[in-house]
Write a protein that holds these residues in place. Structure first.
Motif, PDB file in Angstrom:
ATOM      1  N   GLY A  20       0.798  -1.220   0.000  1.00 50.81           N
ATOM      2  CA  GLY A  20       0.000   0.000   0.000  1.00 50.81           C
ATOM      3  C   GLY A  20       0.827   1.264   0.000  1.00 50.81           C
ATOM      4  N   LEU A  21       2.077   1.163   0.427  1.00 49.29           N
ATOM      5  CA  LEU A  21       3.019   2.276   0.413  1.00 49.29           C
ATOM      6  C   LEU A  21       4.408   1.691   0.517  1.00 49.29           C
ATOM      7  N   GLN A  22       5.374   2.319  -0.144  1.00 47.62           N
ATOM      8  CA  GLN A  22       6.751   1.849  -0.024  1.00 47.62           C
ATOM      9  C   GLN A  22       7.703   2.972  -0.352  1.00 47.62           C
ATOM     10  N   LYS A  23       8.908   2.885   0.146  1.00 47.11           N
ATOM     11  CA  LYS A  23      10.020   3.733  -0.272  1.00 47.11           C
ATOM     12  C   LYS A  23      11.318   3.030   0.084  1.00 47.11           C
ATOM     13  N   THR A  24      12.205   3.003  -0.875  1.00 43.12           N
ATOM     14  CA  THR A  24      13.539   2.439  -0.657  1.00 43.12           C
ATOM     15  C   THR A  24      14.546   3.576  -0.502  1.00 43.12           C
ATOM     16  N   GLY A  25      15.719   3.244   0.001  1.00 45.32           N
ATOM     17  CA  GLY A  25      16.776   4.238   0.116  1.00 45.32           C
ATOM     18  C   GLY A  25      18.133   3.578   0.260  1.00 45.32           C
ATOM     19  N   PHE A  26      19.147   4.256  -0.246  1.00 45.91           N
ATOM     20  CA  PHE A  26      20.522   3.770  -0.059  1.00 45.91           C
ATOM     21  C   PHE A  26      21.518   4.903  -0.209  1.00 45.91           C
ATOM     22  N   THR A  27      22.417   4.988   0.747  1.00 47.86           N
ATOM     23  CA  THR A  27      23.699   5.694   0.605  1.00 47.86           C
ATOM     24  C   THR A  27      24.712   4.851   1.371  1.00 47.86           C
ATOM     25  N   HIS A  34      21.198   0.122   3.311  1.00 48.27           N
ATOM     26  CA  HIS A  34      19.982  -0.120   2.531  1.00 48.27           C
ATOM     27  C   HIS A  34      18.769  -0.002   3.450  1.00 48.27           C
ATOM     28  N   CYS A  35      17.831   0.842   3.051  1.00 45.89           N
ATOM     29  CA  CYS A  35      16.689   1.191   3.897  1.00 45.89           C
ATOM     30  C   CYS A  35      15.372   0.914   3.176  1.00 45.89           C
ATOM     31  N   LEU A  36      14.342   0.693   3.960  1.00 49.28           N
ATOM     32  CA  LEU A  36      13.035   0.369   3.376  1.00 49.28           C
ATOM     33  C   LEU A  36      11.909   0.765   4.319  1.00 49.28           C
ATOM     34  N   ILE A  37      10.883   1.362   3.747  1.00 50.98           N
ATOM     35  CA  ILE A  37       9.588   1.519   4.403  1.00 50.98           C
ATOM     36  C   ILE A  37       8.565   0.811   3.524  1.00 50.98           C
ATOM     37  N   VAL A  38       7.738  -0.016   4.133  1.00 49.09           N
ATOM     38  CA  VAL A  38       6.671  -0.673   3.360  1.00 49.09           C
ATOM     39  C   VAL A  38       5.465  -0.881   4.269  1.00 49.09           C
ATOM     40  N   ILE A  39       4.283  -0.626   3.712  1.00 53.30           N
ATOM     41  CA  ILE A  39       3.021  -0.929   4.383  1.00 53.30           C
ATOM     42  C   ILE A  39       2.301  -1.983   3.573  1.00 53.30           C
ATOM     43  N   ALA A  40       1.928  -3.060   4.228  1.00 59.32           N
ATOM     44  CA  ALA A  40       1.238  -4.168   3.560  1.00 59.32           C
ATOM     45  C   ALA A  40       0.351  -4.869   4.587  1.00 59.32           C
ATOM     46  N   PRO A  41      -0.730  -5.490   4.135  1.00 57.23           N
ATOM     47  CA  PRO A  41      -1.601  -6.178   5.097  1.00 57.23           C
ATOM     48  C   PRO A  41      -0.987  -7.483   5.588  1.00 57.23           C
ATOM     49  N   VAL A  42      -1.167  -7.744   6.867  1.00 54.72           N
ATOM     50  CA  VAL A  42      -0.820  -9.039   7.461  1.00 54.72           C
ATOM     51  C   VAL A  42      -2.083  -9.531   8.157  1.00 54.72           C
ATOM     52  N   HIS A  43      -2.633 -10.616   7.649  1.00 57.84           N
ATOM     53  CA  HIS A  43      -3.931 -11.113   8.118  1.00 57.84           C
ATOM     54  C   HIS A  43      -4.985 -10.010   8.078  1.00 57.84           C
ATOM     55  N   GLY A  44      -4.966  -9.239   6.978  1.00 56.77           N
ATOM     56  CA  GLY A  44      -5.988  -8.224   6.759  1.00 56.77           C
ATOM     57  C   GLY A  44      -5.781  -6.920   7.494  1.00 56.77           C
ATOM     58  N   ARG A  45      -4.715  -6.805   8.284  1.00 55.03           N
ATOM     59  CA  ARG A  45      -4.467  -5.585   9.043  1.00 55.03           C
ATOM     60  C   ARG A  45      -3.277  -4.834   8.442  1.00 55.03           C
ATOM     61  N   PRO A  46      -3.442  -3.551   8.114  1.00 54.63           N
ATOM     62  CA  PRO A  46      -2.308  -2.806   7.555  1.00 54.63           C
ATOM     63  C   PRO A  46      -1.147  -2.768   8.535  1.00 54.63           C
ATOM     64  N   THR A  47       0.007  -3.184   8.058  1.00 53.26           N
ATOM     65  CA  THR A  47       1.178  -3.336   8.920  1.00 53.26           C
ATOM     66  C   THR A  47       2.355  -2.589   8.305  1.00 53.26           C
ATOM     67  N   LEU A  48       3.040  -1.825   9.132  1.00 54.62           N
ATOM     68  CA  LEU A  48       4.140  -0.981   8.681  1.00 54.62           C
ATOM     69  C   LEU A  48       5.478  -1.591   9.083  1.00 54.62           C
ATOM     70  N   PHE A  49       6.372  -1.704   8.094  1.00 53.65           N
ATOM     71  CA  PHE A  49       7.726  -2.207   8.314  1.00 53.65           C
ATOM     72  C   PHE A  49       8.709  -1.069   8.006  1.00 53.65           C
ATOM     73  N   VAL A  50       9.592  -0.778   8.936  1.00 52.47           N
ATOM     74  CA  VAL A  50      10.674   0.186   8.707  1.00 52.47           C
ATOM     75  C   VAL A  50      11.987  -0.537   8.968  1.00 52.47           C
ATOM     76  N   ILE A  51      12.866  -0.497   7.980  1.00 49.95           N
ATOM     77  CA  ILE A  51      14.142  -1.213   8.069  1.00 49.95           C
ATOM     78  C   ILE A  51      15.262  -0.243   7.693  1.00 49.95           C
ATOM     79  N   LEU A  52      16.243  -0.104   8.581  1.00 54.13           N
ATOM     80  CA  LEU A  52      17.335   0.846   8.371  1.00 54.13           C
ATOM     81  C   LEU A  52      18.684   0.152   8.445  1.00 54.13           C
ATOM     82  N   ALA A  53      19.576   0.588   7.569  1.00 52.42           N
ATOM     83  CA  ALA A  53      20.985   0.162   7.593  1.00 52.42           C
ATOM     84  C   ALA A  53      21.140  -1.341   7.422  1.00 52.42           C
ATOM     85  N   ALA A  54      20.441  -1.892   6.447  1.00 51.62           N
ATOM     86  CA  ALA A  54      20.687  -3.286   6.073  1.00 51.62           C
ATOM     87  C   ALA A  54      22.004  -3.350   5.307  1.00 51.62           C
TER      88      ALA A  54
END
Length: 281
Positions: A224-231, A236-256
């Protein structure tokens, strides 16, 4: 002697039964913590606001192009027409990282096209041009970014440019949940950030831009929403919103640590949540 053997077998079997049962329970029990390679991450149920997972969620660090979600909000909040054309100039060339761009100086694009490819493909010159084409110029735009971050109570965040190329654009995983939640309320941001490709006219010739996030091509995710990033500084960074069992769930991942780790972290976290939900049924 036979009785002794039978007694030993029964004793051994009696001891193995609970061990086997425990092994079966362990096999079906979800891991207490999913494998996450990123330095920081957080997962939030957007309906309840509950934090489902956190790792160094309050550690301040560079956020790279995750910045562009805030850039898009400032552009849209300005209420300036997205149908107005804007030109890429020499002032939009990255002289900090010397990152590549497919838009040559002189390209004339609609502002909506610039916003689209800035969100979908992290086109830096488009983001720079949008910030320059703002009341008060780029300095005014950055002030508006910080004002918006303050309004969202992103208290550990500070921005100095609209692209995220500067390592001085900093935030925390927890602060970024506030940004993502706010950006998710903009239909235009959701549409542009999750589209798979866009044909761009106005440069040296027709250009096809594609989404930098492979998860948008995976129908099972229903992003439902996403943004990637890298420097180099941000990793490597990521924001993503996606449903998990029908509930909108937000994942934020930094410095992979590598070009696939942030996506794999998101996959691992989502799988962990699905298994955990199945276990508690």
């Amino acid at each position: 002697m036979l009785k002794l053997h039978l007694f030993f077998i029964v004793f051994l079997f009696a001891g193995l039964v609970p061990l086997i049962a425990h092994a079966k329970r362990a096999a079906h029990k979800p891991a207490s913590k999913p494998p996450v390679l990123a330095r920081a991450a957080i997962v939030v149920d957007l309906t309840s606001g509950r934090t489902l997972y956190a790792k160094h969620a309050d550690q301040r660090m560079p956020i790279a192009s995750l910045t562009k979600l805030l850039t898009a909000m400032v552009v849209l909040d300005s209420k300036r027409s997205l149908l107005k054309p804007a030109r890429i100039t020499d002032a939009d060339v990255d002289r900090l990282k010397y990152s590549r761009s497919r838009l040559p100086v002189g390209s004339l694009l609609l502002r909506r096209t610039m916003l689209h490819i800035a969100l979908m493909s992290s086109e830096n010159r488009a983001a720079f041009a949008l910030s320059r084409d703002y009341p008060g110029g780029r300095a005014g735009f950055v002030r508006a970014m910080n004002h918006t971050a303050k309004r969202l109570h992103m208290n550990r965040s500070h921005l100095v440019d609209p692209t995220g190329l500067s390592p001085r654009n900093v935030s925390t995983a927890r602060d970024l949940t506030k940004l993502a939640r706010a950006a998710y309320r903009y239909p235009t941001i959701r549409e542009y950030a999750t589209s798979q490709h866009q044909l761009v006219l106005g440069g040296a010739g027709p250009l096809v831009y594609r989404n930098t996030d492979p998860l948008v091509y995976n129908a099972a995710w229903r992003v439902g929403l996403q943004k990637t990033g890298f420097t180099n500084e941000a990793g490597h960074c990521l924001i993503v919103i996606a449903p998990v069992h029908g509930r909108p769930t937000l994942f934020v991942i930094l410095a992979a640590p590598n070009a696939h780790a942030h996506f794999q972290d998101a996959v691992n976290l989502r799988s962990w949540l699905l298994k955990r939900a199945a276990h508690h049924r």
